[in-house]
Design a protein around this motif. Structure first.
Motif, PDB file in Angstrom:
ATOM      1  N   ARG A 215      -1.528   2.723   9.076  1.00 24.99           N
ATOM      2  CA  ARG A 215      -2.784   2.246   8.489  1.00 24.99           C
ATOM      3  C   ARG A 215      -3.372   3.354   7.624  1.00 24.99           C
ATOM      4  NH1 ARG A 215      -8.145   1.564  11.409  1.00 24.99           N
ATOM      5  NH2 ARG A 215      -7.003   2.554  13.106  1.00 24.99           N
TER       6      ARG A 215
ATOM      7  N   ARG B 217      -7.719   3.486   0.704  1.00 27.77           N
ATOM      8  CA  ARG B 217      -7.710   2.036   0.488  1.00 27.77           C
ATOM      9  C   ARG B 217      -8.780   1.638  -0.533  1.00 27.77           C
ATOM     10  NH1 ARG B 217      -5.381  -2.075   2.611  1.00 27.77           N
ATOM     11  NH2 ARG B 217      -4.356  -0.736   4.143  1.00 27.77           N
TER      12      ARG B 217
ATOM     13  N   GLY C 194      -0.600  -0.492  -0.195  1.00 28.10           N
ATOM     14  CA  GLY C 194      -1.398  -1.695  -0.002  1.00 28.10           C
ATOM     15  C   GLY C 194      -1.002  -2.485   1.223  1.00 28.10           C
ATOM     16  N   TYR C 195       0.250  -2.342   1.637  1.00 31.62           N
ATOM     17  CA  TYR C 195       0.720  -3.057   2.837  1.00 31.62           C
ATOM     18  C   TYR C 195       0.423  -2.299   4.140  1.00 31.62           C
ATOM     19  CZ  TYR C 195       3.374  -6.290  -0.130  1.00 31.62           C
ATOM     20  OH  TYR C 195       3.737  -7.251  -1.042  1.00 31.62           O
TER      21      TYR C 195
ATOM     22  N   ASP D 163      -1.873  -1.667   6.325  1.00 33.92           N
ATOM     23  CA  ASP D 163      -3.191  -2.057   6.831  1.00 33.92           C
ATOM     24  C   ASP D 163      -3.243  -2.123   8.350  1.00 33.92           C
ATOM     25  OD1 ASP D 163      -1.610  -4.256   7.278  1.00 33.92           O
ATOM     26  OD2 ASP D 163      -2.819  -5.646   6.088  1.00 33.92           O
TER      27      ASP D 163
ATOM     28  N   THR E 100      -1.176  -3.836  10.281  1.00 32.29           N
ATOM     29  CA  THR E 100      -0.644  -5.088  10.831  1.00 32.29           C
ATOM     30  C   THR E 100       0.862  -5.199  10.688  1.00 32.29           C
ATOM     31  OG1 THR E 100      -0.862  -6.345   8.757  1.00 32.29           O
ATOM     32  CG2 THR E 100      -2.800  -6.228  10.209  1.00 32.29           C
TER      33      THR E 100
END
Length: 521
Positions: free
Chosen positions: A422, A428, A457-458, A460, A462
């Motif tokens: 993250r 971000r 950007g990926y 995050d 998750t």
């Protein structure tokens, strides 16, 4: 001021301005600087907060204020402050001439890219204001173009301002300047004159910079360079005293070579020595630290190695080969900028290895010295494991050459969560604003290509690294992301592309973690 509103300056972090660095230099010279963790920090000419926002984010116990004349840039910075929920930072629109001592006191004042680029009355007020706003042990950072070195760069400024004399808007001036640079580059090919070689090098540099740098360094109405001796005299008249510059190498003529050291050795006056170093090195830019004229300093300012031993250290050096920990022998270590430095003391080599293993943490000698001693003893270094004084001197030499960083207190960064990485909120938010570079934990800037931006950007929290690689592979195959040249993946089948993307993903995640851009578990 219309140009700054119409064409905002690229607002980024400047590592040399961070209170950690300022506090360390002040303490080494005998000034009892405030702890950055709880300091009051003022930045004059903060633009959009690109320097002050990450500083405030990394020092949540500090109180920070940024002031800039451009209402548009302040509004941009305020939006980012609100997005990040920063309660310890205020950005305010204001004119330097309207500021008064009621703002203070401040432990650290930063004025980067202001002094040379404003009219004389503003410059004079800035110095007088800083002398009244500084706390008793406060430090004022101020950058400026200096003579005689800047005369070469001023030559290019004269050319570009002539080429842009008919242009009106900032965009028109930048376009005219770019055209002039292209013409100048073509005209200089094959010329052997030193001025031609210098201009070609400057043009190559300007090809890589943000357009705002070209606009405000070369095309702005105000840009004045100073002899260091004149700057120091002006500061003294304002109630300030010169301490040093932010680059530790400038404290020691020996870092410029034996010839410089010997030639300048007869100069006893510190300010005179600084001026001659400018002459010898043709320096064109300074980042000077000032304190109050009445600051409590030793009668003779000199580096205090005992104070140095009490600092915390950070290093990202890799050995070029396996270091010899059994004898005093030069071993090459390489910095992230690919600069090679020799380290000879076994205990110093072991300390550098320990710091590298725990980077980006900043660690006190008490935390890492026992492990370093154990490394040397285990390698058969014998009594060399106890050569602490020699190690400390060599460690300081590495600091003076910018190979290791120091800060007043240790800092321990939680290990990044690599199973579902993250990105920290600042990076971000910067990417969401269209930036192509992000600020790291260590207050440096990391440039990103399109692949790295898409990958970040990926991140995050998750997705696993494998899931990120799958998403990137789909982006490459479906045309949402152009393949980077370094990957050389054009026309590859999906399974081969996925394997290469997985490798690149893991490499970048490791880099982001080492730079402090990823949040901990």
């Amino acid at each position: 001021m219309d140009d700054y509103d119409a064409f905002p300056y690229e607002s980024i972090a400047f590592p040399e301005t961070h209170p950690h660095h300022l506090a360390v230099l002040g303490r080494l010279l005998g000034l009892d600087t405030a702890s950055p963790a709880t300091a009051r920090v003022l930045e004059i000419g903060c633009a959009g907060g690109g320097n002050l926002i990450p500083l405030a984010l990394g020092l949540p116990g500090a109180r920070c204020l940024g002031i800039d004349l451009s209402a548009r840039q302040i509004a941009m910075g305020q939006d980012l402050v609100q997005t990040l929920g920063l309660a310890n930072l205020e950005l305010r629109q204001g004119d330097i001439l309207d500021l008064d001592p009621s703002l203070g006191p401040f432990d650290y004042i930063i004025a980067h890219g202001v002094y040379s680029w404003v009219p004389d009355p503003v410059r004079d007020h800035l110095l007088r204001l800083a002398s009244r706003l500084l706390a008793p042990a406060g430090i004022f950072y101020v950058s400026y173009n200096c003579l005689p070195g800047w005369r070469m760069r001023g030559m290019l400024r004269d050319i570009l301002r002539y080429a842009c004399r008919a242009a009106v808007t900032p965009t028109e001036r930048i376009a005219a300047a770019r055209a002039a640079l292209d013409r100048l580059r073509a005209s200089l090919q094959g010329l052997e004159a030193h001025s031609a070689r210098y201009l070609l090098a400057e043009i190559a540099h300007l090809d890589q910079v943000h357009p705002s740098y070209l606009l405000f360094e070369y095309l702005a109405e105000h840009n004045r360079a100073f002899l260091f001796s004149d700057f120091a005299a002006d500061a003294e008249r304002a109630g300030l005293r010169y301490l040093c510059d932010t680059d530790p190498r400038t404290l020691f003529p020996s870092t410029y070579g034996e010839a410089v050291d010997q030639a300048l050795a007869p100069i006893e006056d510190g300010l005179e020595l600084e001026q001659w170093l400018d002459f010898v090195t043709n320096r064109n830019f300074r980042q000077s630290l000032l304190c109050r004229a009445d600051a409590d300093l030793p009668e003779e300012i000199a580096i205090d190695l005992d104070r140095f031993a009490g600092l915390a250290f950070r290093a990202d050096l890799r050995p070029a080969a396996r270091p010899d920990l059994r004898r005093v022998k030069d071993n090459p270590f390489i910095t992230p900028a690919d600069v090679t430095l020799q380290v000879s003391q076994p205990l110093t080599k072991a300390l550098v290895l320990e710091l590298g293993a725990r980077y980006p943490d900043s660690l006190s000698l008490a935390e890492i010295l026992p492990a370093a001693i154990q490394r040397v003893e285990a390698a058969g270094g014998g009594a060399l494991a106890q050569a602490v004084d020699a190690c400390l001197q060599e460690l300081f030499s590495l600091f003076a050459h910018n190979a290791i960083a120091a800060q007043p207190e240790p800092r321990h960064q939680p290990p990044p969560a690599l199973d579902r990485p993250r990105v920290w909120p600042l990076a971000r938010a910067q990417l969401a604003g269209g930036a192509r570079r992000v600020t790291t934990l260590n207050h440096t800037n990391l440039d990103l290509d399109a692949f790295a931006i898409q990958l970040m950007g990926y991140l995050d929290g998750t997705r696993t690294p494998d899931e990120v690689a799958l998403a990137l592979t789909d982006d490459l195959l479906e045309g949402r992301l152009a393949p980077p040249k370094a990957l050389g993946t054009t026309g590859w089948p999906r399974n081969k592309l996925l394997a290469r993307t997985q490798t690149a993903t893991l490499e970048l995640i490791a880099l982001f973690g080492r730079q402090g851009i990823l949040l901990g578990d």
